[in-house]
Design a protein around this motif. Structure first.
Motif, PDB file in Angstrom:
ATOM      1  N   GLN A  34       0.808  -1.226   0.000  1.00 36.11           N
ATOM      2  CA  GLN A  34       0.000   0.000   0.000  1.00 36.11           C
ATOM      3  C   GLN A  34       0.839   1.274   0.000  1.00 36.11           C
ATOM      4  O   GLN A  34       0.408   2.306  -0.516  1.00 36.11           O
ATOM      5  CB  GLN A  34      -0.915   0.035   1.226  1.00 36.11           C
ATOM      6  N   ASP A  35       2.012   1.211   0.587  1.00 37.10           N
ATOM      7  CA  ASP A  35       2.837   2.410   0.715  1.00 37.10           C
ATOM      8  C   ASP A  35       3.608   2.748  -0.554  1.00 37.10           C
ATOM      9  O   ASP A  35       4.114   3.866  -0.696  1.00 37.10           O
ATOM     10  CB  ASP A  35       3.830   2.245   1.875  1.00 37.10           C
ATOM     11  N   GLU A  38      -0.220   1.833  -6.214  1.00 38.42           N
ATOM     12  CA  GLU A  38      -1.666   2.001  -6.307  1.00 38.42           C
ATOM     13  C   GLU A  38      -2.264   0.593  -6.356  1.00 38.42           C
ATOM     14  O   GLU A  38      -1.971  -0.175  -7.279  1.00 38.42           O
ATOM     15  CB  GLU A  38      -2.013   2.780  -7.577  1.00 38.42           C
ATOM     16  N   CYS A  39      -3.083   0.254  -5.375  1.00 45.33           N
ATOM     17  CA  CYS A  39      -3.496  -1.154  -5.201  1.00 45.33           C
ATOM     18  C   CYS A  39      -4.979  -1.366  -5.484  1.00 45.33           C
ATOM     19  O   CYS A  39      -5.833  -0.605  -5.017  1.00 45.33           O
ATOM     20  CB  CYS A  39      -3.182  -1.622  -3.782  1.00 45.33           C
ATOM     21  N   ASP A  75      -6.374  -0.452   3.608  1.00 45.96           N
ATOM     22  CA  ASP A  75      -7.199   0.742   3.796  1.00 45.96           C
ATOM     23  C   ASP A  75      -8.115   0.920   2.586  1.00 45.96           C
ATOM     24  O   ASP A  75      -7.654   1.312   1.513  1.00 45.96           O
ATOM     25  CB  ASP A  75      -6.299   1.965   3.962  1.00 45.96           C
ATOM     26  N   GLU A  77     -10.175   3.166   1.914  1.00 46.23           N
ATOM     27  CA  GLU A  77     -10.333   4.551   1.491  1.00 46.23           C
ATOM     28  C   GLU A  77      -9.219   4.949   0.533  1.00 46.23           C
ATOM     29  O   GLU A  77      -9.446   5.678  -0.429  1.00 46.23           O
ATOM     30  CB  GLU A  77     -10.334   5.471   2.716  1.00 46.23           C
ATOM     31  N   LYS A  78      -8.014   4.448   0.788  1.00 40.50           N
ATOM     32  CA  LYS A  78      -6.873   4.794  -0.050  1.00 40.50           C
ATOM     33  C   LYS A  78      -6.751   3.872  -1.263  1.00 40.50           C
ATOM     34  O   LYS A  78      -6.266   4.276  -2.315  1.00 40.50           O
ATOM     35  CB  LYS A  78      -5.583   4.737   0.765  1.00 40.50           C
ATOM     36  N   HIS A  79      -7.154   2.621  -1.097  1.00 42.50           N
ATOM     37  CA  HIS A  79      -7.026   1.633  -2.175  1.00 42.50           C
ATOM     38  C   HIS A  79      -8.384   1.003  -2.444  1.00 42.50           C
ATOM     39  O   HIS A  79      -9.370   1.327  -1.786  1.00 42.50           O
ATOM     40  CB  HIS A  79      -5.957   0.606  -1.805  1.00 42.50           C
ATOM     41  N   THR A 313     -18.444  -1.163   1.526  1.00 40.11           N
ATOM     42  CA  THR A 313     -17.056  -1.073   1.070  1.00 40.11           C
ATOM     43  C   THR A 313     -16.895  -1.718  -0.301  1.00 40.11           C
ATOM     44  O   THR A 313     -16.237  -1.165  -1.188  1.00 40.11           O
ATOM     45  CB  THR A 313     -16.116  -1.754   2.090  1.00 40.11           C
ATOM     46  N   ARG A 320     -15.282   2.611  -7.916  1.00 42.01           N
ATOM     47  CA  ARG A 320     -13.936   3.127  -8.223  1.00 42.01           C
ATOM     48  C   ARG A 320     -13.235   2.226  -9.239  1.00 42.01           C
ATOM     49  O   ARG A 320     -12.508   2.711 -10.120  1.00 42.01           O
ATOM     50  CB  ARG A 320     -13.123   3.230  -6.940  1.00 42.01           C
TER      51      ARG A 320
END
Length: 339
Positions: A34-35, A38-39, A75, A77-79, A313, A320
């Motif tokens: 994740q860091d 883009e997952c 996460d 929200e991020k991925h 979710t 997305r």
């Protein structure tokens, strides 16, 4: 259409009994990426039905995999977390890629031979063809990297072959270099976790013995009991990694310890080399419980009390995912000549 630089795609089948191999070989690695990437993480329910699934169990298992993703630390929200069947471009692109892939390529896929067994004529067409759907899963997002276990490397090579042939076949109509050739990401000291009852066989959801695997539903007592009964041999642990050769059960347990601790096998043997399994197994059980219990507890909480959050979710993730996949598939239609 701009090409992504570091886009990861991967997925887990919702066929029940998520186990330690799924966590160490896939889900834990998803978290770590994740860091840096883009997952896009999928619950591959279309792949699951290549063998018959009870509809109610399929729905529950789909939520369970999503819960495992979130509980492990992804996460949403991020991925992106979603289930495959919500994004129709996967199946639609798979048909086009079926017409690009060659029968000979699929005939060489060893996974089909293993899963179909002796009675291949009775296997579903989907089981034979699912590597093409896997290629569509990856290519519809133009993913650049795919975290895979050793047993899936062949399918990723097929995805690269299909992408390359599509690019070549349709080069004159704008297809040249359209699909990136996805690269494998094979990480960690235990990318292939073996059965606790037979160290020469992969840990599997389908193994009839529940003692062969540690599941993400097991209690601390279950984990300790399964490790205590895990296949080993009468000799003490060796002091070097070379000493594990020919000792499948020992090698498997050392690999599991190394992966859970985030260290190399050599470091495990530096601490436990020369010691009996009566010393090593309790230490492994304690480590496994410490790593897995927070995840299993959060999964249980979500499955019992927060299924609405899981479903929301998945739906948000699908929206997305469609925002990425639909323009790619639209461009593929144009390249192929559909109007």
């Amino acid at each position: 259409m701009n090409k992504p630089q570091n886009r990861v795609f991967s997925g887990v089948q919702p066929t029940g009994n998520l186990h330690l191999g799924n966590y160490l070989g896939a889900i834990r690695n998803f978290v770590g990426l994740q860091d840096t990437h883009e997952c896009i993480y999928c619950v591959v329910d279309l792949h699951a039905i290549t063998a018959w699934q009870d509809p109610k169990e399929l729905a529950a298992n789909t939520r369970e995999v999503a819960a495992a993703y979130i509980a492990a630390g992804i996460d949403p929200e991020k991925h992106i977390i979603f289930n495959q069947s919500k994004v129709s471009a996967h199946a639609e692109l798979a048909w086009i890629l079926n017409c690009v892939a060659r029968v000979g390529w699929l005939s060489r896929m060893t996974q089909f031979k293993d899963k179909a067994g002796k009675d291949r004529e009775a296997a579903s067409v989907g089981l034979y063809d699912y590597p093409v759907l896997m290629a569509a899963d990856i290519l519809v997002y133009r993913a650049t990297h795919v975290p895979v276990g050793e047993d899936q490397k062949q399918h990723l090579e097929l995805s690269r072959d299909i992408a390359q042939k599509f690019n070549n076949d349709f080069a004159v109509n704008g297809g040249a270099d359209f699909f990136p050739l996805p690269e494998p990401l094979i990480m960690g000291p235990a990318t292939r976790v073996m059965s606790l009852r037979d160290g020469t066989k992969k840990m599997s959801k389908s193994d009839p013995s529940n003692w062969s695997r540690i599941t993400l539903k097991d209690t601390a007592d279950d984990i300790a009991a399964k490790i205590r009964k895990a296949q080993t041999d009468p000799d003490p642990l060796p002091e070097t990694v070379e000493g594990l050769e020919g000792r499948a059960g020992a090698d498997n347990l050392v690999g599991i310890y190394a992966a859970l601790a985030g260290i190399a096998k050599a470091e495990v043997l530096k601490e436990f080399g020369g010691k009996q399994f009566g010393v090593f197994k309790p230490a492994l059980a304690e480590l496994a419980v410490a790593r897995l219990s927070p995840i299993t507890g959060e999964m249980k909480r979500m499955m019992e009390n927060d299924q609405g959050y899981i479903d929301a979710t998945l739906e948000k993730g699908a929206e997305r995912a469609r925002a990425i996949a639909d323009p790619v598939y639209k461009r593929v239609r144009e390249i192929v000549g559909f109007i």
